[in-house]
Design a protein around this motif. Sequence first.
Motif, PDB file in Angstrom:
ATOM      1  N   TRP A  62       1.565 -13.962  -0.085  1.00 36.59           N
ATOM      2  CA  TRP A  62       1.197 -13.657   0.559  1.00 36.59           C
ATOM      3  C   TRP A  62       0.060 -12.957   0.604  1.00 36.59           C
ATOM      4  N   ARG A  66      -1.017  -9.986   2.889  1.00 39.81           N
ATOM      5  CA  ARG A  66      -1.636  -8.574   2.423  1.00 39.81           C
ATOM      6  C   ARG A  66      -3.104  -8.720   3.727  1.00 39.81           C
ATOM      7  N   ARG A 133       2.162  -1.362  -2.999  1.00 33.06           N
ATOM      8  CA  ARG A 133       1.908  -2.681  -1.889  1.00 33.06           C
ATOM      9  C   ARG A 133       2.910  -2.849  -2.953  1.00 33.06           C
ATOM     10  N   GLU A 134       3.268  -2.783  -4.503  1.00 28.66           N
ATOM     11  CA  GLU A 134       4.265  -3.242  -5.237  1.00 28.66           C
ATOM     12  C   GLU A 134       5.852  -3.555  -4.859  1.00 28.66           C
ATOM     13  N   ALA A 137       5.849  -5.601  -1.942  1.00 32.42           N
ATOM     14  CA  ALA A 137       5.857  -7.138  -2.613  1.00 32.42           C
ATOM     15  C   ALA A 137       7.008  -7.020  -3.234  1.00 32.42           C
ATOM     16  N   ASP A 187       1.823 -10.081  -6.486  1.00 33.13           N
ATOM     17  CA  ASP A 187       1.010  -9.685  -5.457  1.00 33.13           C
ATOM     18  C   ASP A 187      -0.386  -8.652  -7.744  1.00 33.13           C
TER      19      ASP A 187
END
Length: 193
Positions: A62, A66, A133-134, A137, A187
């Motif tokens: 991750w 990212r 972003r969550e 994820a 995340d």
Amino acid sequence: MKKWYVLAFFSGFFIVAPLDLFHTFYKIETYYFSGANIFNFNWPFYLPLQMGFAALFILLFWKIFRKKWLDGQIGEEKKGELSGLFLRITSVIMIIFSYLLAFYYRNCICHINIYFLFYVISLLYIVLFQKKRETAAFIIISLGGVIFEYLLLSPSFNYYSFAQKDLFGRIPMWLFSTYGWVGVYIDSISDSK
């Protein structure tokens, strides 16, 4: 060693491994490797290490994903410490809840509907109340984790299997939610220093 490495490893070791043991005890999951058991049923002694390293691998994936792609697409999103801590606690609770849901509905004919509903409600919560972003994820780790498990559940490995083989004859539906919340948790700790 950075805090997030340690936090990821110990989360897998002390949270996911005991949940896996719980599932193995109730035959929701069965391991076929019997050479290294610590209990009277097939649960190899090294599984806490395996779960710890799995969490560490997901975190490293991750972080790289990212940095190389996602942050450039959606931009940096700032979080306060309180929301980060709240999200970590919420994610751990939801991971535990998804394991308990699988236990509670292990003999229910309608289990697929219940697991799917939990996934949809979880995803809606993330989309509506968390940052992009969550959401990424939740979706990416959910799909990636399930695909990885599908490969590990290949009959040629004969390592373990689930009692509920909802998708493709191998995967229980509750794994989607579990990996989704693992993604949100990962995340949230990936910002730790």
